[in-house]
Design a protein around this motif. Sequence first.
Motif, mmCIF file in Angstrom:
data_model
loop_
_atom_site.group_PDB
_atom_site.id
_atom_site.type_symbol
_atom_site.label_atom_id
_atom_site.label_comp_id
_atom_site.label_asym_id
_atom_site.label_seq_id
_atom_site.Cartn_x
_atom_site.Cartn_y
_atom_site.Cartn_z
ATOM 1 N N MET A 53 0.727 -1.146 0.256
ATOM 2 C CA MET A 53 -0.072 -0.086 -0.082
ATOM 3 C C MET A 53 1.056 1.046 -0.101
ATOM 4 N N VAL A 54 0.407 2.311 -0.810
ATOM 5 C CA VAL A 54 1.203 3.532 -0.996
ATOM 6 C C VAL A 54 0.773 4.428 -0.041
ATOM 7 N N SER A 55 1.425 5.336 0.621
ATOM 8 C CA SER A 55 1.094 6.156 1.502
ATOM 9 C C SER A 55 0.225 7.380 1.242
ATOM 10 N N ASN A 56 0.097 7.661 -0.125
ATOM 11 C CA ASN A 56 -0.310 9.009 -0.641
ATOM 12 C C ASN A 56 -0.248 10.092 0.174
ATOM 13 N N SER B 116 8.604 12.903 4.530
ATOM 14 C CA SER B 116 10.238 12.747 4.416
ATOM 15 C C SER B 116 9.967 11.196 3.602
ATOM 16 N N VAL B 117 10.859 11.347 2.439
ATOM 17 C CA VAL B 117 10.612 9.839 1.534
ATOM 18 C C VAL B 117 11.378 8.925 2.319
ATOM 19 N N SER B 118 12.372 9.088 2.940
ATOM 20 C CA SER B 118 12.959 8.137 3.770
ATOM 21 C C SER B 118 12.100 7.456 4.760
ATOM 22 N N ASP B 119 11.220 8.272 5.674
ATOM 23 C CA ASP B 119 10.533 7.819 6.388
ATOM 24 C C ASP B 119 9.344 6.889 6.115
ATOM 25 N N MET B 120 8.822 7.358 4.846
ATOM 26 C CA MET B 120 7.654 6.783 4.121
ATOM 27 C C MET B 120 8.288 5.368 3.343
ATOM 28 N N MET B 121 9.645 5.056 3.177
ATOM 29 C CA MET B 121 10.160 3.967 2.722
ATOM 30 C C MET B 121 10.300 3.051 3.876
ATOM 31 N N LYS B 122 10.816 3.669 4.863
ATOM 32 C CA LYS B 122 10.826 2.713 6.140
ATOM 33 C C LYS B 122 9.567 2.378 6.633
ATOM 34 N N GLU B 123 8.523 3.196 6.641
ATOM 35 C CA GLU B 123 7.280 2.728 7.064
ATOM 36 C C GLU B 123 6.665 1.620 6.256
ATOM 37 N N LEU B 124 6.880 1.698 4.782
ATOM 38 C CA LEU B 124 6.222 0.678 3.868
ATOM 39 C C LEU B 124 7.211 -0.535 3.985
#
Length: 122
Positions: A1-4, A11-19
Amino acid sequence: MVSNNYDWKSSVSDMMKELDWEMLSTRRKIQRLSILHKSLGGHLALPVHSYLLPAQRLTRRSNTRSFTQHQTRTDIYKFSYVPRTVRDWNDLPHNITEITSTEQFKEALHSYFKAKESNISD
């Protein structure tokens, strides 16, 4: 699932870690190493044995399936497939390079690089 999440403060880095996504450089490295692994196992018709020479001496850090690194004079060749992949292959632990199954090899690479990335970010 993408965060939208398109906020300019996101933060792209935080989103990548979250995903739980791997970095693009890691995905590319895994693909290059997988191609070399398939070639060495005879699953791809690439003449890797004409380009790769077994390492003449082993160190404590090298694996038993290490290859001699080519000397490069230009960055164009230094960052091309063979020298870059040989460098990455030689950095792999012995237990990963000895795996014969392609799927198990890829899984081991994903685990290895995930652990390596988590050690760097800690």
